[in-house]
Write a protein that holds these residues in place. Structure first.
Motif, short mmCIF file in Angstrom:
data_model
loop_
_atom_site.label_atom_id
_atom_site.label_comp_id
_atom_site.label_asym_id
_atom_site.label_seq_id
_atom_site.Cartn_x
_atom_site.Cartn_y
_atom_site.Cartn_z
N TYR A 197 0.88 -1.17 0.00
CA TYR A 197 0.00 0.00 0.00
C TYR A 197 0.92 1.22 0.00
O TYR A 197 1.71 1.40 0.92
CB TYR A 197 -0.90 0.00 1.24
CG TYR A 197 -1.87 -1.15 1.24
CD1 TYR A 197 -3.13 -1.01 0.69
CD2 TYR A 197 -1.52 -2.39 1.78
CE1 TYR A 197 -4.03 -2.07 0.67
CE2 TYR A 197 -2.41 -3.45 1.77
CZ TYR A 197 -3.66 -3.29 1.21
OH TYR A 197 -4.53 -4.33 1.19
N LYS A 248 1.94 5.41 -1.92
CA LYS A 248 1.45 6.67 -2.47
C LYS A 248 2.50 7.19 -3.45
O LYS A 248 3.67 6.79 -3.40
CB LYS A 248 1.18 7.68 -1.36
CG LYS A 248 2.40 8.03 -0.53
CD LYS A 248 2.05 8.95 0.59
CE LYS A 248 3.31 9.35 1.35
NZ LYS A 248 3.03 10.34 2.36
N PRO A 249 2.11 8.07 -4.34
CA PRO A 249 3.06 8.60 -5.33
C PRO A 249 4.17 9.42 -4.67
O PRO A 249 3.98 9.99 -3.59
CB PRO A 249 2.20 9.50 -6.22
CG PRO A 249 0.79 9.09 -5.96
CD PRO A 249 0.76 8.56 -4.56
N ILE A 267 -0.98 -1.04 -4.38
CA ILE A 267 -2.23 -0.30 -4.28
C ILE A 267 -1.91 1.12 -3.85
O ILE A 267 -1.27 1.35 -2.81
CB ILE A 267 -3.19 -0.97 -3.28
CG1 ILE A 267 -3.55 -2.37 -3.76
CG2 ILE A 267 -4.44 -0.10 -3.08
CD1 ILE A 267 -4.41 -3.16 -2.81
N ASP A 268 -2.34 2.09 -4.64
CA ASP A 268 -2.13 3.50 -4.36
C ASP A 268 -3.25 3.98 -3.43
O ASP A 268 -4.40 4.07 -3.84
CB ASP A 268 -2.14 4.28 -5.68
CG ASP A 268 -1.88 5.77 -5.51
OD1 ASP A 268 -1.96 6.28 -4.36
OD2 ASP A 268 -1.63 6.43 -6.52
N THR A 324 -3.82 6.85 -2.35
CA THR A 324 -4.39 8.15 -2.71
C THR A 324 -5.53 7.99 -3.71
O THR A 324 -6.31 8.92 -3.91
CB THR A 324 -3.33 9.12 -3.28
OG1 THR A 324 -2.86 8.63 -4.53
CG2 THR A 324 -2.18 9.32 -2.31
N GLN A 325 -5.62 6.82 -4.34
CA GLN A 325 -6.66 6.54 -5.32
C GLN A 325 -7.72 5.56 -4.80
O GLN A 325 -8.76 5.38 -5.43
CB GLN A 325 -6.04 5.95 -6.60
CG GLN A 325 -5.03 6.86 -7.26
CD GLN A 325 -5.67 8.14 -7.77
OE1 GLN A 325 -6.73 8.12 -8.36
NE2 GLN A 325 -5.00 9.26 -7.53
N ASP A 326 -7.43 4.89 -3.69
CA ASP A 326 -8.32 3.85 -3.17
C ASP A 326 -8.61 4.14 -1.69
O ASP A 326 -7.83 3.77 -0.81
CB ASP A 326 -7.65 2.48 -3.34
CG ASP A 326 -8.55 1.31 -2.99
OD1 ASP A 326 -9.48 1.50 -2.17
OD2 ASP A 326 -8.32 0.21 -3.51
N SER A 327 -9.71 4.80 -1.43
CA SER A 327 -10.04 5.21 -0.06
C SER A 327 -10.30 4.02 0.86
O SER A 327 -9.98 4.08 2.05
CB SER A 327 -11.22 6.16 -0.05
OG SER A 327 -12.36 5.56 -0.61
#
Length: 85
Positions: free
Chosen positions: A6, A8-9, A31-32, A34-37
Protein backbone atom coordinates in the motif's frame (compact mmCIF):
# COMPACT_ATOMS: atom_id res chain seq x y z
CA UNK A 1 2.54 -15.97 -0.08
CA UNK A 2 0.65 -12.94 -1.29
CA UNK A 3 2.44 -9.61 -0.92
CA UNK A 4 0.58 -6.31 -1.14
CA UNK A 5 2.23 -2.90 -0.97
CA UNK A 6 0.00 0.00 0.00
CA UNK A 7 1.79 3.11 -1.21
CA UNK A 8 1.45 6.67 -2.47
CA UNK A 9 3.06 8.60 -5.33
CA UNK A 10 6.44 10.30 -4.91
CA UNK A 11 7.23 8.20 -1.81
CA UNK A 12 10.95 7.52 -1.34
CA UNK A 13 10.39 4.63 1.08
CA UNK A 14 7.78 3.11 -1.26
CA UNK A 15 10.19 3.21 -4.20
CA UNK A 16 12.98 1.67 -2.09
CA UNK A 17 10.56 -1.09 -1.04
CA UNK A 18 9.65 -1.82 -4.67
CA UNK A 19 13.35 -2.03 -5.61
CA UNK A 20 14.06 -4.41 -2.73
CA UNK A 21 11.10 -6.64 -3.59
CA UNK A 22 12.18 -6.71 -7.24
CA UNK A 23 15.77 -7.53 -6.25
CA UNK A 24 14.52 -10.49 -4.22
CA UNK A 25 12.39 -11.63 -7.17
CA UNK A 26 9.14 -11.37 -5.22
CA UNK A 27 5.79 -10.85 -6.90
CA UNK A 28 3.57 -8.23 -5.31
CA UNK A 29 0.49 -6.13 -5.88
CA UNK A 30 0.71 -2.37 -5.48
CA UNK A 31 -2.23 -0.30 -4.28
CA UNK A 32 -2.13 3.50 -4.36
CA UNK A 33 -3.90 4.67 -1.21
CA UNK A 34 -4.39 8.15 -2.71
CA UNK A 35 -6.66 6.54 -5.32
CA UNK A 36 -8.32 3.85 -3.17
CA UNK A 37 -10.04 5.21 -0.06
CA UNK A 38 -11.06 1.77 1.20
CA UNK A 39 -7.41 0.65 1.07
CA UNK A 40 -6.42 3.76 3.04
CA UNK A 41 -9.07 3.00 5.67
CA UNK A 42 -7.88 -0.63 5.81
CA UNK A 43 -4.26 0.29 6.63
CA UNK A 44 -5.40 2.97 9.08
CA UNK A 45 -7.46 0.26 10.76
CA UNK A 46 -4.26 -1.73 11.19
CA UNK A 47 -2.81 1.29 13.00
CA UNK A 48 -0.51 2.61 10.26
CA UNK A 49 -0.09 6.28 9.45
CA UNK A 50 2.78 6.20 6.93
CA UNK A 51 3.46 4.57 3.61
CA UNK A 52 4.39 2.07 2.51
CA UNK A 53 2.46 -0.60 4.37
CA UNK A 54 3.42 -4.10 3.30
CA UNK A 55 1.30 -7.16 3.95
CA UNK A 56 3.14 -10.41 3.31
CA UNK A 57 1.06 -13.44 4.19
CA UNK A 58 0.06 -13.04 7.85
CA UNK A 59 2.80 -10.48 8.54
CA UNK A 60 2.64 -6.72 7.99
CA UNK A 61 4.83 -3.70 8.59
CA UNK A 62 5.28 -0.07 7.61
CA UNK A 63 8.22 1.73 6.05
CA UNK A 64 11.22 0.52 4.10
CA UNK A 65 12.33 -2.63 5.94
CA UNK A 66 14.94 -4.58 3.95
CA UNK A 67 15.25 -7.07 6.82
CA UNK A 68 11.54 -7.94 6.63
CA UNK A 69 11.69 -8.15 2.82
CA UNK A 70 14.62 -10.60 3.03
CA UNK A 71 12.70 -12.64 5.61
CA UNK A 72 9.66 -12.75 3.31
CA UNK A 73 11.88 -13.86 0.41
CA UNK A 74 13.36 -16.62 2.59
CA UNK A 75 9.88 -17.77 3.59
CA UNK A 76 8.77 -17.90 -0.06
CA UNK A 77 11.87 -19.86 -1.08
CA UNK A 78 11.41 -22.23 1.86
CA UNK A 79 7.77 -22.90 0.97
CA UNK A 80 8.75 -23.54 -2.64
CA UNK A 81 11.38 -26.05 -1.54
CA UNK A 82 8.85 -27.90 0.60
CA UNK A 83 6.28 -27.91 -2.22
CA UNK A 84 8.81 -29.39 -4.64
CA UNK A 85 9.94 -32.12 -2.23
Amino acid sequence: MTITVYSKPMCVQCNATYRALDKQGLDYESIDVTQDSSALEFIKGLGYQQAPVIIAGDDHWSGYRPDRIKAAAAAVKSSLSVAQA
